[in-house]
Enzyme design. Sequence first.
Site, PDB file in Angstrom:
ATOM      1  N   ARG A 142       0.828  -1.211   0.000  1.00  0.00           N
ATOM      2  CA  ARG A 142       0.000   0.000   0.000  1.00  0.00           C
ATOM      3  C   ARG A 142       0.864   1.263   0.000  1.00  0.00           C
ATOM      4  O   ARG A 142       0.396   2.356  -0.273  1.00  0.00           O
ATOM      5  CB  ARG A 142      -0.981   0.000   1.176  1.00  0.00           C
ATOM      6  N   LYS A 153      -8.392   8.278 -19.208  1.00  0.00           N
ATOM      7  CA  LYS A 153      -8.701   8.899 -20.483  1.00  0.00           C
ATOM      8  C   LYS A 153      -7.472   8.895 -21.407  1.00  0.00           C
ATOM      9  O   LYS A 153      -7.006   7.852 -21.774  1.00  0.00           O
ATOM     10  CB  LYS A 153      -9.255  10.305 -20.246  1.00  0.00           C
ATOM     11  N   TYR A 196     -16.121  18.213 -14.384  1.00  0.00           N
ATOM     12  CA  TYR A 196     -16.494  16.806 -14.460  1.00  0.00           C
ATOM     13  C   TYR A 196     -17.582  16.520 -13.417  1.00  0.00           C
ATOM     14  O   TYR A 196     -17.486  16.951 -12.269  1.00  0.00           O
ATOM     15  CB  TYR A 196     -15.257  15.939 -14.207  1.00  0.00           C
ATOM     16  N   ASP A 218      -7.460  20.313 -13.187  1.00  0.00           N
ATOM     17  CA  ASP A 218      -7.770  19.017 -13.786  1.00  0.00           C
ATOM     18  C   ASP A 218      -7.344  19.100 -15.248  1.00  0.00           C
ATOM     19  O   ASP A 218      -7.973  19.778 -16.054  1.00  0.00           O
ATOM     20  CB  ASP A 218      -9.269  18.726 -13.639  1.00  0.00           C
TER      21      ASP A 218
HETATM   22  C1  LIG Z   1     -13.185  10.968 -16.149  1.00  0.00           C
HETATM   23  C2  LIG Z   1     -12.792  12.243 -15.509  1.00  0.00           C
HETATM   24  C3  LIG Z   1     -12.558  12.333 -14.129  1.00  0.00           C
HETATM   25  C4  LIG Z   1     -12.755  11.158 -13.205  1.00  0.00           C
HETATM   26  O1  LIG Z   1     -11.827  10.139 -13.432  1.00  0.00           O
HETATM   27  P1  LIG Z   1     -12.118   8.573 -13.218  1.00  0.00           P
HETATM   28  O2  LIG Z   1     -10.834   7.965 -13.634  1.00  0.00           O
HETATM   29  O3  LIG Z   1     -13.292   8.211 -14.069  1.00  0.00           O
HETATM   30  O4  LIG Z   1     -12.420   8.391 -11.756  1.00  0.00           O
HETATM   31  C5  LIG Z   1     -12.147  13.552 -13.621  1.00  0.00           C
HETATM   32  N1  LIG Z   1     -12.001  14.639 -14.405  1.00  0.00           N
HETATM   33  C6  LIG Z   1     -12.237  14.596 -15.739  1.00  0.00           C
HETATM   34  C7  LIG Z   1     -12.061  15.831 -16.554  1.00  0.00           C
HETATM   35  C8  LIG Z   1     -12.642  13.409 -16.336  1.00  0.00           C
HETATM   36  O5  LIG Z   1     -12.881  13.373 -17.648  1.00  0.00           O
END
Ligand SMILES: *Cc1c(COP(=O)(O)O)cnc(C)c1O
Length: 366
Positions: A53, A204, A104, A179
């Site tokens: 961990r 992504k 998001y 982000d």
């Molecule tokens: C998909 C996404 C998230 C969340 O990520 P996960 O890997 O699905 O938990 C956060 N911010 C943006 C801009 C996203 O497209």
Amino acid sequence: MSGDTPAPSPSSLSAATVVVHAGRPPHEPDQPLNAPIMMASTYVAGGDLEYGRYANPTWTAFEEALGALESGRALAFSSGLAAVSTVLDLVGRDALVVAPRHAYLGSIGQLGDLEARGRIKAALVDIADTAAVLEALDSSPDGAAILWIESPTNPALEVADMERLIAAGHDVGASVVVDNTFATPLLQRPLELGADIVLHSVTKFLAGHSDLVMGALVVRDDQLYDVLKGRRDLVGAIPGTLETWLALRGLRTLHLRIERSQANAAELVHRLSAHPAVTEVRYPGFGAVIAIVLDGADRADLLTHSTKLWVHATSLGSVESTFERRRRWKGEATTIPEGLVRMSVGIEDIEDLWSDLEQALRPVAG
Ligand SMILES: *Cc1c(COP(=O)(O)O)cnc(C)c1O
């Protein structure tokens, strides 16, 4: 001796090279070229790793690569939202968090949940409206704890004045979190503009193959790194080793994927703008996510159910082209048009992508 050859220093190289080379084992005889998958829950005591961990050499390889790309130190998490939660958990009681109203959905969901439980105050703003963001930052006498930036936003694709907002956030004592999921470090490096924390849904573009869920945080400040690493150790929001290895494998081709999908996106923007069925095309001018607006939900649904190549699916940033009508999600902001279709443009042949869209748009226009 080849054993004395150091691995190239990432900082002096262009991002297209760093993405291929960073986080590799040293150039020494019998070292593998790829970081191996370390499947281990515990390690012989007395070293740096100790327990699964706290540390894993496969995470370290991925973190070195992402850290080199974003010019900071990276920490891998089990998902993008685990990374979001880890950051928001640092905010003290009653503190103000200023965030985009079109961030998001899961990030907005966490802010709403914390606010409903009396933990924080959230101010949701149009992140492209700099004056509105400055006003929100000034709305509390104690300043703001966090300025949350997402740019481009999801799915409205608004773009923030990043440098101006980072400076304004710091003026009121806020930590600035960006982000960077939509842009990736190849198109935008917020830490170099002064941001404190960069966040990724690795799911992504970074991983890029629709085959895993993972997140990451990247920071420059060593103290902040220790705090966030301490939270990950304590909460256990750690990624799986296989996922991390796949994410690193996916990351190696990021510059090629971005180059191709961005070129495809720009061409589709050009063609869709001239199509009679499309009332609006939104594109920030970079990246591989575009949004089109059709006249109402029914027409948009007809489009997303009439293609053979384009996959009707949520998520984005993969090699294959996907799209969805965003308002099909109950929680989507009502400021997003019912007929808005978010399109994640993949790396396929542009003419194949276009002819599939064109045949699906024909009945929509009629
Ligand atoms: C998909 C996404 C998230 C969340 O990520 P996960 O890997 O699905 O938990 C956060 N911010 C943006 C801009 C996203 O497209």
